[in-house]
Design an enzyme around this catalytic site. Structure first.
Site, short mmCIF file in Angstrom:
data_model
loop_
_atom_site.label_atom_id
_atom_site.label_comp_id
_atom_site.label_asym_id
_atom_site.label_seq_id
_atom_site.Cartn_x
_atom_site.Cartn_y
_atom_site.Cartn_z
N TYR A 180 12.56 -6.93 -6.49
CA TYR A 180 11.84 -7.38 -5.31
C TYR A 180 12.31 -8.79 -4.91
O TYR A 180 11.85 -9.79 -5.45
CB TYR A 180 10.33 -7.40 -5.54
CG TYR A 180 9.72 -6.08 -5.94
CD1 TYR A 180 10.33 -4.87 -5.61
CD2 TYR A 180 8.52 -6.03 -6.64
CE1 TYR A 180 9.76 -3.66 -5.98
CE2 TYR A 180 7.94 -4.83 -7.01
CZ TYR A 180 8.57 -3.64 -6.68
OH TYR A 180 8.00 -2.45 -7.05
N TYR A 218 0.91 3.37 -6.62
CA TYR A 218 1.49 2.38 -5.69
C TYR A 218 1.61 2.96 -4.29
O TYR A 218 1.62 4.16 -4.09
CB TYR A 218 2.81 1.83 -6.22
CG TYR A 218 4.06 2.67 -6.15
CD1 TYR A 218 4.79 2.82 -4.97
CD2 TYR A 218 4.58 3.27 -7.30
CE1 TYR A 218 5.97 3.54 -4.92
CE2 TYR A 218 5.75 4.00 -7.27
CZ TYR A 218 6.46 4.12 -6.07
OH TYR A 218 7.63 4.85 -6.03
N ARG A 267 10.79 0.29 6.60
CA ARG A 267 9.98 1.35 7.19
C ARG A 267 10.53 1.86 8.52
O ARG A 267 10.12 2.93 8.99
CB ARG A 267 8.54 0.85 7.40
CG ARG A 267 7.82 0.52 6.10
CD ARG A 267 6.50 -0.16 6.34
NE ARG A 267 6.67 -1.51 6.91
CZ ARG A 267 5.66 -2.33 7.19
NH1 ARG A 267 4.41 -1.94 6.97
NH2 ARG A 267 5.90 -3.52 7.68
N ARG A 287 0.79 -10.18 2.04
CA ARG A 287 1.75 -11.26 2.28
C ARG A 287 1.06 -12.56 2.68
O ARG A 287 1.71 -13.56 2.92
CB ARG A 287 2.77 -10.84 3.33
CG ARG A 287 3.68 -9.73 2.84
CD ARG A 287 4.98 -9.68 3.58
NE ARG A 287 4.86 -9.02 4.86
CZ ARG A 287 5.88 -8.83 5.70
NH1 ARG A 287 7.08 -9.27 5.38
NH2 ARG A 287 5.71 -8.21 6.85
N GLN A 289 -5.03 -10.96 3.94
CA GLN A 289 -4.82 -9.57 3.52
C GLN A 289 -5.28 -9.37 2.07
O GLN A 289 -5.90 -8.37 1.73
CB GLN A 289 -3.35 -9.19 3.65
CG GLN A 289 -2.84 -9.12 5.07
CD GLN A 289 -1.33 -8.86 5.13
OE1 GLN A 289 -0.64 -8.85 4.11
NE2 GLN A 289 -0.81 -8.66 6.34
#
Length: 334
Positions: A57, A218, A242, A296, A300
């Site tokens: 990541y 996940y 995406r 992020r 959130q």
């Protein structure tokens, strides 16, 4: 916050686990480091004591952010989950895919879990995470070029050395999980699971329940698909993985939004968001121990953590599932 024990351990994990993929920026159109750190700390303040990350990541960025975010928190008050077996700096093993790092440089990703690679990755992760042990060390993806025995025995050695507390796997099927358990006590399997991706219910969930293995779900919000914030024609930032995923086609976004409108009255009646409703549904499913929720920014993260302040009744769960059973998404080549 609510907590559930990781199977066969004394670790009480927060049912909302902070998923730190997006925090690393990679494949998410970038991220702000300070925002990501604030998100992790805001989660912790609300009882989220478990963070899942991986070297891949952001090619180390996510682990570095996690290490900075938890610096100063007593080590025994936070559980750090990370992974091994995806290399961007070594062309060995199963070729996975091509990508770009956060600076735009082209990289090639390989699934590789050889013994020497695992030892190296563990040392690198410990350094980036600013810790001397990892609570749960998970193979990220199956590697067909390395015997499962070799990978698991390497992790068993790291456990003996005190650098790892427990062994887990990710994206393993029931047969692979059973084989891995011959060589080390594998306590968990981290797999994709969401309202629209329920394939594990057929074989893996029954196996894990019968054999006392935890399932870490996940992408329970299917990378934002189930939040209600994406409408047909949604534009993704450059580098966002995406953009070309069939789940996010205009037609599927249209169908998903029709489904979400049907279940929205339940969310409204509890004064929660669709994202929070999605997390509650996921955590109520048989065999699911925790749900990984990415964030992020602090806002959130707070919303994710507060999901468990509400609860769904059996009738409400049944209604949501019934609506899901009527939902059909358009798959590639259809």
């Amino acid at each position: 916050m609510q907590y559930r024990k990781l199977a066969g351990t004394e670790l009480d994990l927060s049912v909302i686990t902070f998923g730190a993929w997006a925090a690393g920026g990679w494949m998410w159109g970038g991220t702000e480091r300070k925002d990501a750190i604030d998100a992790i700390r805001a989660s912790y303040d609300l009882g989220v004591n478990t963070i899942d990350t991986a070297p891949i990541y952001g090619q180390g960025t996510s682990e570095e952010i996690v290490g900075e975010a938890v610096d100063g928190i007593p080590r025994d008050k936070v559980f750090i989950l990370t992974k091994y077996g995806m290399r961007w700096d070594l062309a060995k093993g199963d070729f996975a895919f091509r990508s770009n790092d956060n600076s735009g440089r082209a990289i090639e990703i390989y699934k590789y879990a050889g013994r020497e690679s695992i030892v190296k990755e563990c040392e690198d992760s410990l350094r980036r995470l600013r810790t001397d042990y990892i609570d749960l060390y998970q193979i990220h993806w199956p590697d067909s070029t390395t015997p499962i025995q070799e990978s698991m025995e390497a992790v068993a050695q790291l456990i003996q050395q005190g650098k790892v507390r427990y062994a887990g796997v990710c994206n393993y099927n029931a047969a692979q999980l059973a084989e891995a358990s011959n060589y080390v006590d594998v306590i968990s399997n981290q797999v994709p699971y969401s309202m629209v991706k329920r394939g594990i219910e057929a074989e893996l969930v029954p196996y894990c329940i019968e054999n006392d293995k935890s399932i870490l779900a996940y992408s329970p919000m299917e990378r934002g698909l189930l939040t209600g914030k994406m409408k047909p024609g949604h534009t993704f930032a450059a580098g966002d993985h995406r953009a070309n995923n069939y789940f996010f086609s205009a037609e599927n976004l249209r169908r998903i939004n029709i489904f979400l409108e049907k279940i929205k009255p339940i969310a409204d009646s509890k004064e929660i968001s669709l994202s929070q409703l999605t997390l509650l549904w996921t955590l109520a499913q048989p065999g699911i121990t925790v749900a990984l929720a990415g964030a992020r920014n602090a806002e959130q993260a707070v919303q994710n953590a507060k999901a468990i302040d509400a609860a769904l009744s059996p009738d409400e769960l049944a209604f949501v599932t019934a609506q899901l059973d009527q939902l059909a998404l358009v798959k590639p080549n259809e």
